[in-house]
Design a protein around this motif. Structure first.
Motif, mmCIF file in Angstrom:
data_model
loop_
_atom_site.group_PDB
_atom_site.id
_atom_site.type_symbol
_atom_site.label_atom_id
_atom_site.label_comp_id
_atom_site.label_asym_id
_atom_site.label_seq_id
_atom_site.Cartn_x
_atom_site.Cartn_y
_atom_site.Cartn_z
ATOM 1 N N PRO A 38 0.815 -1.218 0.000
ATOM 2 C CA PRO A 38 0.000 0.000 0.000
ATOM 3 C C PRO A 38 0.850 1.271 0.000
ATOM 4 O O PRO A 38 2.025 1.259 0.370
ATOM 5 N N LYS A 40 1.575 4.938 1.521
ATOM 6 C CA LYS A 40 1.405 5.620 2.814
ATOM 7 C C LYS A 40 1.931 7.041 2.690
ATOM 8 O O LYS A 40 3.117 7.251 2.429
ATOM 9 N N ARG A 41 1.032 7.999 2.872
ATOM 10 C CA ARG A 41 1.419 9.407 2.737
ATOM 11 C C ARG A 41 1.081 10.133 4.032
ATOM 12 O O ARG A 41 0.058 9.869 4.658
ATOM 13 N N VAL A 131 1.046 6.389 10.552
ATOM 14 C CA VAL A 131 0.194 5.991 9.425
ATOM 15 C C VAL A 131 -0.534 4.700 9.798
ATOM 16 O O VAL A 131 0.038 3.824 10.432
ATOM 17 N N LYS A 133 -2.577 1.012 9.522
ATOM 18 C CA LYS A 133 -2.446 -0.231 8.772
ATOM 19 C C LYS A 133 -3.755 -0.512 8.052
ATOM 20 O O LYS A 133 -4.821 -0.149 8.523
ATOM 21 N N THR A 157 -3.200 5.663 4.402
ATOM 22 C CA THR A 157 -2.701 4.436 3.795
ATOM 23 C C THR A 157 -3.756 3.931 2.830
ATOM 24 O O THR A 157 -4.918 3.769 3.202
ATOM 25 N N ASN A 158 -3.382 3.691 1.584
ATOM 26 C CA ASN A 158 -4.361 3.201 0.616
ATOM 27 C C ASN A 158 -3.768 2.122 -0.270
ATOM 28 O O ASN A 158 -2.566 2.129 -0.579
ATOM 29 N N SER A 159 -4.609 1.185 -0.646
ATOM 30 C CA SER A 159 -4.226 0.185 -1.623
ATOM 31 C C SER A 159 -4.096 0.868 -2.977
ATOM 32 O O SER A 159 -4.961 1.649 -3.368
ATOM 33 N N SER A 407 5.843 5.199 2.467
ATOM 34 C CA SER A 407 5.985 3.850 1.913
ATOM 35 C C SER A 407 7.170 3.681 0.972
ATOM 36 O O SER A 407 7.369 2.589 0.438
#
Length: 469
Positions: A38, A40-41, A131, A133, A157-159, A407
């Motif tokens: 994923p 992560k920003r 961030v 999970k 966090t995004n897929s 990420s």
């Protein structure tokens, strides 16, 4: 670092504002990202020095949660989940039902806000508690963390399978604008700002979605091997690694362009993207201690929305990027004309995309990447883009003090964004390396920039570029 969770909420779109039930099929653009870690920003926002935890919980947090609910009315697939097909060769879908929600965690930390939001080298493990999970099949999660009397962070966090960086950053900016201006702002409600969901506009007559699905399952083991070889372990910070940010200002970029253009053997447009990537690639190559590695690669993604025939809407919801990769001999990158070699390779690949169909060679796209990764080559890729304008993400407390792509230590990428402090066209580069390599990179990067500002690049050549640094 101590991070205490204050509350955990489930945020969904307001009732009756979304379809009761819908499924959005994945296209071949999406399928490529199924096995990838994923994104992560992290956004840092400075806060009033006298703002208390109570003020944050009673005033700031409710506004953030309410505006997120309003934003999900238009971006509801983020609240859905990725389905698991019954048949092995069936392509997964994004399923959404009314009432679906995303997780929002509110937390508080005693960490040093100024330290974490700086440009200097910081341990990568310091960022992980900020961030959230992602649980299995979740597509996005949010964490808002208060640094009392200093500021707060918004961690997302995004897929990647749900959408590319253009859409996810657009969603976050849309949400931030509602938080600041209210949901009835006419700019937000215009069709030009809303996502476009119709996947039928992506033509796939060759069945690339199922082909990619099969190839990605085979590709997964190679990705794992690549991560091990490059000391990348998704979700588990490695003890000796640090992250730092480097800035290329407009003046330095223009002088780098002048010098590279004067040395090129062919003519093409040397863009800011090309020069920044070439500069970082060469600095990075000079700091790698792998004596047995002869080939180095550089990968980046290109937005295909405007490059397809017919072109897709600006905010087509989903992934619509194609990866590109170039390779060079390490000795050429660290040699006298390393900057020229790097710029020409990256620039020619960009030019090829602009002149030819982005669908050219699509059938062998994944196998081509596999051959690069399987060759033993090491390298960099790019996460983000200056065109995303992440520093325009204003929730009502001004522009972010800092934006980090957490990420990149999982993916081996550099992050790229516009410069917060040089709005004339500078760029920020985020990088994760071990401490020894980071010290080397910082020294080379700064030495060359100093040479840029002090040397006439048309008549002279800084030592770094000539390979004697």
């Amino acid at each position: 670092m101590a991070v205490k969770v204050i509350e955990e909420s489930q945020i969904g779109a307001q009732a009756d504002s979304t379809p009761p039930k819908t499924c959005i099929p994945l296209t071949f653009f999406d399928v490529f990202w199924i096995i990838m870690p994923p994104v992560k920003r992290l956004f840092f926002y400075e806060f009033d020095q006298h703002s208390s935890s109570q003020h944050f919980i009673e005033t700031v947090l409710p506004n953030i949660k309410h505006s997120l609910s309003l934003a999900l009315q238009h971006f509801y697939p983020f609240a859905g989940h990725l389905t698991t097909p019954d048949h092995h060769d069936s392509v997964p879908e994004i399923a959404y039902s009314e009432g679906d929600s995303i997780t929002l965690i509110a937390a508080e930390t005693d960490s040093d806000f100024q330290h974490l939001s700086g440009h200097h080298a910081r341990d990568v493990s310091e960022f992980f508690p900020l961030v959230p999970k992602l649980e299995y099949s979740q597509l996005i999660a949010v964490q808002v963390t208060l640094f009392p009397n200093s500021g707060f962070t918004v961690g997302i966090t995004n897929s990647h399978v749900i959408a590319d960086g253009k859409i996810t950053t657009h969603f976050v900016k849309y949400w931030a604008s509602i938080c600041k201006l209210g949901a009835q702002n006419p700019v937000l409600l215009s069709e030009s700002s809303l996502p476009f969901f119709d996947r039928s506009v992506v033509n796939d007559p060759k069945g690339l979605d199922k082909l990619y699905l099969k190839q990605m399952r085979e590709f997964e083991e190679m990705v794992k091997s690549f991560q091990v070889a490059n000391a990348l372990t998704p979700g588990h910070p490695i003890i000796d690694k640090v992250r730092a940010t480097f800035v290329l200002g407009r003046v330095e970029i223009e002088k780098l362009k002048q010098w590279v253009t004067s040395k090129m053997s062919s003519t093409f447009h040397v863009s800011t993207f090309v020069i920044a990537c070439a500069y970082v690639w060469v600095c990075w190559a000079k700091c790698k201690r792998d004596e047995d590695v002869e080939r180095l690669f550089f990968g980046f993604s290109a937005d295909c929305r405007g490059r397809l025939d017919p072109p897709l809407p600006k905010f087509y919801f989903g992934n619509c990027v194609r990866g590109c990769a170039v390779q060079a001999n390490k000795r050429d990158l660290i040699g006298e004309d390393g900057m020229v070699v790097a710029a020409e390779m990256i620039g020619r690949e960009v030019e090829r995309l602009n002149k030819h169909s982005v669908m050219e060679g699509a059938e062998t796209y994944i196998s081509d990447i596999s051959s690069v990764m399987g060759s033993g080559a090491k390298g960099l890729s790019v996460a983000g883009s200056p065109t995303f304008k992440v520093y325009e993400t204003d929730f009502g407390w001004g522009r972010p003090k800092k934006v980090e792509v957490v990420s990149i230590e999982d993916s081996g990428a550099i992050s790229l964004s516009e410069s917060r402090d040089d709005e004339s066209g500078g760029v920020e580069v985020g990088l994760v390396l071990n401490k020894i390599e980071m010290d080397c990179f910082a020294s080379l990067f700064e030495e060359a920039l100093k040479s840029v500002t002090e040397t006439d690049w048309i008549h002279g050549c800084p030592n770094f570029i000539s390979g004697t640094a």
